[in-house]
Write an enzyme that holds these catalytic residues in place. Structure first.
Site, short mmCIF file in Angstrom:
data_model
loop_
_atom_site.label_atom_id
_atom_site.label_comp_id
_atom_site.label_asym_id
_atom_site.label_seq_id
_atom_site.Cartn_x
_atom_site.Cartn_y
_atom_site.Cartn_z
N CYS A 1 0.86 -1.19 0.00
CA CYS A 1 0.00 0.00 0.00
C CYS A 1 0.89 1.23 0.00
O CYS A 1 2.03 1.17 -0.48
CB CYS A 1 -0.97 -0.02 1.18
SG CYS A 1 -0.17 0.16 2.79
N HIS A 2 0.42 2.35 0.55
CA HIS A 2 1.22 3.58 0.49
C HIS A 2 2.37 3.56 1.50
O HIS A 2 3.53 3.71 1.16
CB HIS A 2 0.29 4.79 0.75
CG HIS A 2 0.94 6.11 0.43
ND1 HIS A 2 0.42 7.31 0.86
CD2 HIS A 2 2.06 6.41 -0.26
CE1 HIS A 2 1.19 8.29 0.43
NE2 HIS A 2 2.20 7.77 -0.25
#
Lengths: 309, 89
Positions: A267-268
């Site tokens: 993810c981020h």
């Protein structure tokens, strides 16, 4: 209907070849039915080695074993050539602490788990016990082999263990007990009623994977599944081409894969991927990773052409 | 592929009679109670001195052995026995 003589001989050989033989749907690493999966989970806690026969791959044995054992369902467990039973009976033997003896292993000592109940949870549980409990009915805490917890009001069973914390007594069955030690039980009041939260330090955690390890695995063309769990807007800004975007179709595809598939989430910054990884571990996946620092660290340390945002 | 018609099997009463007859053949004189819990699903309680001295698995094998042919194949008349109780008296 008696099984064909050849099948009968084949089965006799199978149950003589190994001390513990489980006839099941699927394999130990990837059971194809809930009952088979349950029995594998139970056996795994007692013995490291046992033989499994996948009846889905052997239609003759699938029909033959039912007649052979006079037992209509799969899974079926044999120990030292003797039929033990199916899923329900194996569960009962485990709960009554007889399974170790049946399997011929030294029974693990059953230690009463220690649990902690917070003040808020204790107040709610006391009210529930007063309202719905009785002399033979109490609050039960269960922890299944995937470390999913359950709280229920249920009749007391003979071998339940009573565990007390903060003035509240919870009953825990023997299979759950070993997985419940160190649990913290918290609760919050919501307009929909109380919401409980169980923190279990025994639950297996997803493994961390560094961006360098991910790069290596991709370069080596290792076989694994890489999912990016961010929404499309974020993927449009920055993404790794090798990662599939997690969506409904992909979730469905992932769930149908063998549970020992290596699965990596991205993810981020590494928080959402950690949550996704924990979710799939709870669904039974065993080889699950979360990329530490997410795509942000990937663009700083591996590929500066991926924009940061 | 042929279409499967739901509930196209024989009515529950007929299946129950079939189960009863098969168990009686295997365990003469047994007292048998059978109820249906939905299409293909049954609950069975059998009382017989023949169960005495047998393990729970051994008792259930006596009954399952008697009705195995009703549960065999891809679309059996007895899809599942949700509950099987074996009592000696």
């Amino acid at each position: 209907m008696a099984p064909a003589e050849a099948t009968r001989q084949q089965i006799t050989k199978l149950i003589e070849n190994d001390e513990i033989v489980l006839f099941m749907k699927g394999t130990r690493g990837a059971p194809q039915c809930g009952f088979s999966a349950t029995v594998v989970q139970i056996l795994d806690t007692y013995v490291s080695e046992y033989a499994t026969i996948d009846v889905l791959a052997n239609p003759d044995i699938r029909d033959g074993i039912k007649a052979f054992s006079s037992w209509p369902t799969i899974p079926q467990l044999y120990v030292k050539g003797e039929f033990v039973g199916g899923c329900d009976i194996i569960k009962e033997l485990a709960v009554s602490n007889e399974l170790a003896e049946t399997l011929g292993v030294t029974p693990a000592p059953v230690v009463t788990p220690k649990i902690q109940i917070t003040d808020t949870a204790a107040n709610i549980l006391r009210a529930l016990q007063a309202q719905h409990g009785g002399p033979d009915r109490s609050l039960h805490l269960s922890v299944d082999a995937r470390y999913q917890s359950g709280l229920s009001m249920a009749p007391n069973q003979a071998l339940d263990m009573a565990v007390e914390s903060n003035g509240v007594t919870l009953m825990i069955d023997r299979l759950s007990a070993g997985r419940a030690d160190g649990i913290t039980l918290d609760a919050t009041e919501t307009p929909q009623g109380p919401s409980f939260k169980v923190d279990n330090p025994n639950a297996p955690q997803p493994k961390p994977m560094s961006v360098q390890q991910l790069k290596q695995a991709l370069d080596a063309e290792e076989s694994f599944e890489l999912f990016d769990v961010r929404p499309p807007e974020e993927l449009a800004t920055a993404s790794i081409p090798a990662a599939s975007q997690m969506n409904e179709q992909e979730a469905e595809r992932l769930e149908s894969l063998p549970k020992n598939t290596k699965v990596v989430f991205l993810c981020h910054h590494g928080l959402r991927s950690q949550a996704a990884a924990a979710h799939y571990m709870a669904l039974g996946f065993s080889d699950v990773y979360s990329v530490e620092g997410g795509i942000d660290v990937w663009s700083q340390e591996v590929d500066p052409s991926v924009p940061r945002y | 592929m042929a279409l499967q018609i739901i509930n196209a099997g024989p009515p529950a009463e007929e299946i129950i009679e079939g189960i009863r007859k098969c168990i009686l053949d295997a365990i003469p004189g047994a007292e048998i109670e059978i109820s249906s819990g939905g299409p293909g699903h049954f609950e069975i309680r059998v009382t017989s001195p023949a169960f005495a001295g047998k393990s729970r698995v051994g008792q259930q094998q006596l009954v399952y052995g008697a009705i195995a042919h009703l549960m065999a194949g891809n679309n059996p008349v007895v899809h599942a026995v949700d509950r099987l109780e074996c009592l000696t008296e």
